[in-house]
Design a protein around this motif. Structure first.
Motif, mmCIF file in Angstrom:
data_model
loop_
_atom_site.group_PDB
_atom_site.id
_atom_site.type_symbol
_atom_site.label_atom_id
_atom_site.label_comp_id
_atom_site.label_asym_id
_atom_site.label_seq_id
_atom_site.Cartn_x
_atom_site.Cartn_y
_atom_site.Cartn_z
ATOM 1 N N UNK A 50 5.263 -42.245 39.643
ATOM 2 C CA UNK A 50 4.851 -40.866 39.872
ATOM 3 C C UNK A 50 3.883 -40.380 38.792
ATOM 4 N N UNK A 51 3.726 -41.194 37.744
ATOM 5 C CA UNK A 51 2.880 -40.788 36.625
ATOM 6 C C UNK A 51 1.473 -41.389 36.695
ATOM 7 N N UNK A 52 1.332 -42.494 37.392
ATOM 8 C CA UNK A 52 0.015 -43.122 37.451
ATOM 9 C C UNK A 52 0.020 -44.367 38.307
ATOM 10 N N UNK A 53 -1.163 -44.868 38.602
ATOM 11 C CA UNK A 53 -1.319 -46.052 39.440
ATOM 12 C C UNK A 53 -2.745 -46.571 39.252
ATOM 13 N N UNK A 54 -2.888 -47.883 39.215
ATOM 14 C CA UNK A 54 -4.219 -48.466 39.002
ATOM 15 C C UNK A 54 -5.219 -48.050 40.071
ATOM 16 N N UNK A 55 -4.752 -47.902 41.306
ATOM 17 C CA UNK A 55 -5.654 -47.494 42.385
ATOM 18 C C UNK A 55 -6.106 -46.049 42.206
ATOM 19 N N UNK A 56 -5.199 -45.185 41.736
ATOM 20 C CA UNK A 56 -5.620 -43.808 41.452
ATOM 21 C C UNK A 56 -6.688 -43.805 40.356
ATOM 22 N N UNK A 57 -6.430 -44.583 39.314
ATOM 23 C CA UNK A 57 -7.315 -44.568 38.149
ATOM 24 C C UNK A 57 -8.744 -44.933 38.521
ATOM 25 N N UNK A 58 -8.909 -45.903 39.407
ATOM 26 C CA UNK A 58 -10.241 -46.328 39.815
ATOM 27 C C UNK A 58 -10.982 -45.195 40.526
ATOM 28 N N UNK A 59 -10.293 -44.517 41.451
ATOM 29 C CA UNK A 59 -10.911 -43.405 42.171
ATOM 30 C C UNK A 59 -11.180 -42.237 41.227
ATOM 31 N N UNK A 60 -10.239 -41.974 40.332
ATOM 32 C CA UNK A 60 -10.429 -40.878 39.379
ATOM 33 C C UNK A 60 -11.625 -41.144 38.473
ATOM 34 N N UNK A 61 -11.793 -42.387 38.055
ATOM 35 C CA UNK A 61 -12.945 -42.707 37.218
ATOM 36 C C UNK A 61 -14.252 -42.463 37.968
ATOM 37 N N UNK A 62 -14.304 -42.870 39.232
ATOM 38 C CA UNK A 62 -15.534 -42.732 40.001
ATOM 39 C C UNK A 62 -15.899 -41.257 40.198
ATOM 40 N N UNK A 63 -14.920 -40.421 40.552
ATOM 41 C CA UNK A 63 -15.208 -38.998 40.747
ATOM 42 C C UNK A 63 -15.544 -38.330 39.422
ATOM 43 N N UNK A 64 -14.910 -38.776 38.345
ATOM 44 C CA UNK A 64 -15.224 -38.243 37.017
ATOM 45 C C UNK A 64 -16.685 -38.472 36.661
ATOM 46 N N UNK A 65 -17.192 -39.650 36.998
ATOM 47 C CA UNK A 65 -18.600 -39.952 36.739
ATOM 48 C C UNK A 65 -19.499 -39.008 37.535
ATOM 49 N N UNK A 66 -19.148 -38.750 38.793
ATOM 50 C CA UNK A 66 -19.972 -37.895 39.645
ATOM 51 C C UNK A 66 -19.980 -36.442 39.183
ATOM 52 N N UNK A 67 -18.822 -35.962 38.704
ATOM 53 C CA UNK A 67 -18.702 -34.545 38.362
ATOM 54 C C UNK A 67 -18.817 -34.258 36.868
ATOM 55 N N UNK A 68 -18.777 -35.299 36.042
ATOM 56 C CA UNK A 68 -18.935 -35.069 34.609
ATOM 57 C C UNK A 68 -17.722 -34.464 33.945
ATOM 58 N N UNK A 69 -16.516 -34.852 34.385
ATOM 59 C CA UNK A 69 -15.285 -34.353 33.787
ATOM 60 C C UNK A 69 -14.172 -35.372 33.955
ATOM 61 N N UNK A 70 -12.933 -34.960 33.683
ATOM 62 C CA UNK A 70 -11.768 -35.820 33.891
ATOM 63 C C UNK A 70 -11.084 -35.409 35.184
ATOM 64 N N UNK A 71 -10.712 -36.406 35.995
ATOM 65 C CA UNK A 71 -10.238 -36.161 37.352
ATOM 66 C C UNK A 71 -8.770 -36.506 37.515
ATOM 67 N N UNK A 72 -8.098 -35.696 38.328
ATOM 68 C CA UNK A 72 -6.736 -35.983 38.785
ATOM 69 C C UNK A 72 -6.746 -35.959 40.311
ATOM 70 N N UNK A 73 -6.230 -37.035 40.924
ATOM 71 C CA UNK A 73 -6.171 -37.143 42.381
ATOM 72 C C UNK A 73 -4.830 -36.604 42.875
ATOM 73 N N UNK A 74 -4.863 -35.923 44.017
ATOM 74 C CA UNK A 74 -3.661 -35.365 44.625
ATOM 75 C C UNK A 74 -3.512 -35.837 46.064
#
Length: 377
Positions: free
Chosen positions: A50-74
């Motif tokens: 419930x705290x994290x997952x490698x698949x979440x991290x990959x998507x969060x990194x990609x969106x972070x690059x696009x938006x210029x911040x740190x991302x949390x997926x829901x």
């Protein structure tokens, strides 16, 4: 995850392809794995499913690059929105749209009625009205373009005013996407997306995200996700990242189609009004040009017909889908006031049209056939 790139030097078209990749190594995978784990050996950074997952991290990194911040997926866009509202204490004042996305406005109305929040509903494109509502507000919740009216908020001005007033400034940028605007670069504290829509782009998953540069906000939102339980599935995260790889191409084609169809609809005598900021005649055209990098792929238009005819028109399409959603490769439309929760400021005859990537002449032919089927002359 992916290293060695100076992301700021890469265009969005390159970022979506390169971000969120595993680190390069001999015989290493090009794509991240679908990590189907709820339990992890102790001593690592994740701790529990419930705290994290490698698949979440990959998507969060990609969106972070696009938006210029740190991302949390829901788990959904609404889950992301709920996490943002959880930042506010009981009775806090929030300024928000009177005719924005109906999921958000419905939630805020219920919270206002229950006295959990004091909501000041305003017409967001009216800058003076927003500024007058700001004193004492702990949060300014914006969306631009608005859904479904496709009105453009003067983001540079109202974001700056919100920050000066001491408000947490949030921008739902789902309709614009990072191809068109970057709220954090404009000074917002939080950018928010329904990943279900343009970012994943294939109408096959539900996800949302929150992006911020404020470490305190990030930590509080992460805690809301961790203990509220609105976590994404690893498979959904992996599917969304695969969809994101073609986001730039999809958005480019959809925007081109939207511009052409808006021009044609504007000339059609059966159409009362076309709402698309790319049109020179649109009241928000100059405002959009001043800070947006494009005009998006959403059109709303009002038809000169009664409700029954308009419903018949939407149901008669063969290429365009009559449904509630947007941002997929397929074109989707609907009469928004068929929903009881839609704002009564939205005209009964308004059709919201999410323009897809089909051949534009085929889409136009389908629209013409629908006018005829509904006997709208």
């Amino acid at each position: 995850m992916s290293k060695g790139h100076d992301w700021k030097k890469l265009a969005t078209e390159s970022q979506v392809v390169a971000a969120g990749r595993p680190e390069k190594k001999p015989d290493g995978a090009l794509n991240p794995a679908i990590a189907l784990n709820s339990t992890f050996h102790e001593g690592g950074p994740i701790g529990y499913g419930r705290y994290g997952n490698e698949a979440w991290s990959a998507l969060e990194e990609a969106i972070s690059v696009l938006e210029g911040g740190k991302t949390l997926i829901f788990s959904s866009g609404m889950a992301a929105i709920s996490s943002v509202f959880s930042l506010l204490p009981q009775g806090a004042i929030i300024v928000a749209a009177e005719n924005g996305y109906q999921g958000t406005t419905t939630m805020l109305k219920k919270m206002h009625e229950a006295k959990k929040l004091e909501v000041r509903f305003v017409n967001l494109p009216n800058t003076d009205e927003v500024l007058k509502a700001l004193p004492g507000a702990q949060m300014l919740y914006l969306e631009s373009p608005t859904n479904p009216a496709i009105e453009v908020v003067d983001l540079p001005v109202v974001i700056a005013a919100g920050k000066k007033a001491g408000s947490i400034v949030v921008v739902d940028s789902t309709l614009a996407t990072p191809m068109v605007q970057n709220p954090l670069a404009l000074g917002a504290d939080i950018a928010l997306h329904s990943v279900t829509k343009y970012l994943s782009g294939h109408s096959d998953i539900l996800l949302g995200c929150v992006v911020t540069n404020d470490e305190s906000i990030f930590e509080r939102v992460e805690q809301a996700r961790r203990y509220g339980g609105a976590i994404p599935g690893p498979f959904e995260a992996w599917i969304a990242l695969r969809g994101l790889r073609t986001f730039a191409l999809r958005m480019q084609r959809s925007q081109e189609n939207a511009m052409e169809l808006a021009k044609r609809l504007e000339k059609d005598p059966r159409v009362l009004k076309v709402r698309y900021p790319g049109l020179a005649s649109d009241p928000y055209h100059e405002r959009a040009k001043s800070f947006m990098k494009g005009f998006g792929a959403m059109i709303s238009f009002e038809v000169k017909a009664d409700i029954a005819q308009i419903d018949k028109m939407c149901n008669s399409s063969t290429l365009i889908t009559n449904a509630t959603s947007l941002g997929g490769v397929e074109s989707i439309w609907e009469r928004r006031r068929r929903w009881a929760t839609e704002s009564h400021t939205i005209p009964e005859n308004l059709i919201r049209f999410s323009v897809g990537i089909e051949a534009v002449d085929d889409l136009w032919s389908d629209i013409q056939s629908c006018f005829l089927a509904a006997k709208i002359n």
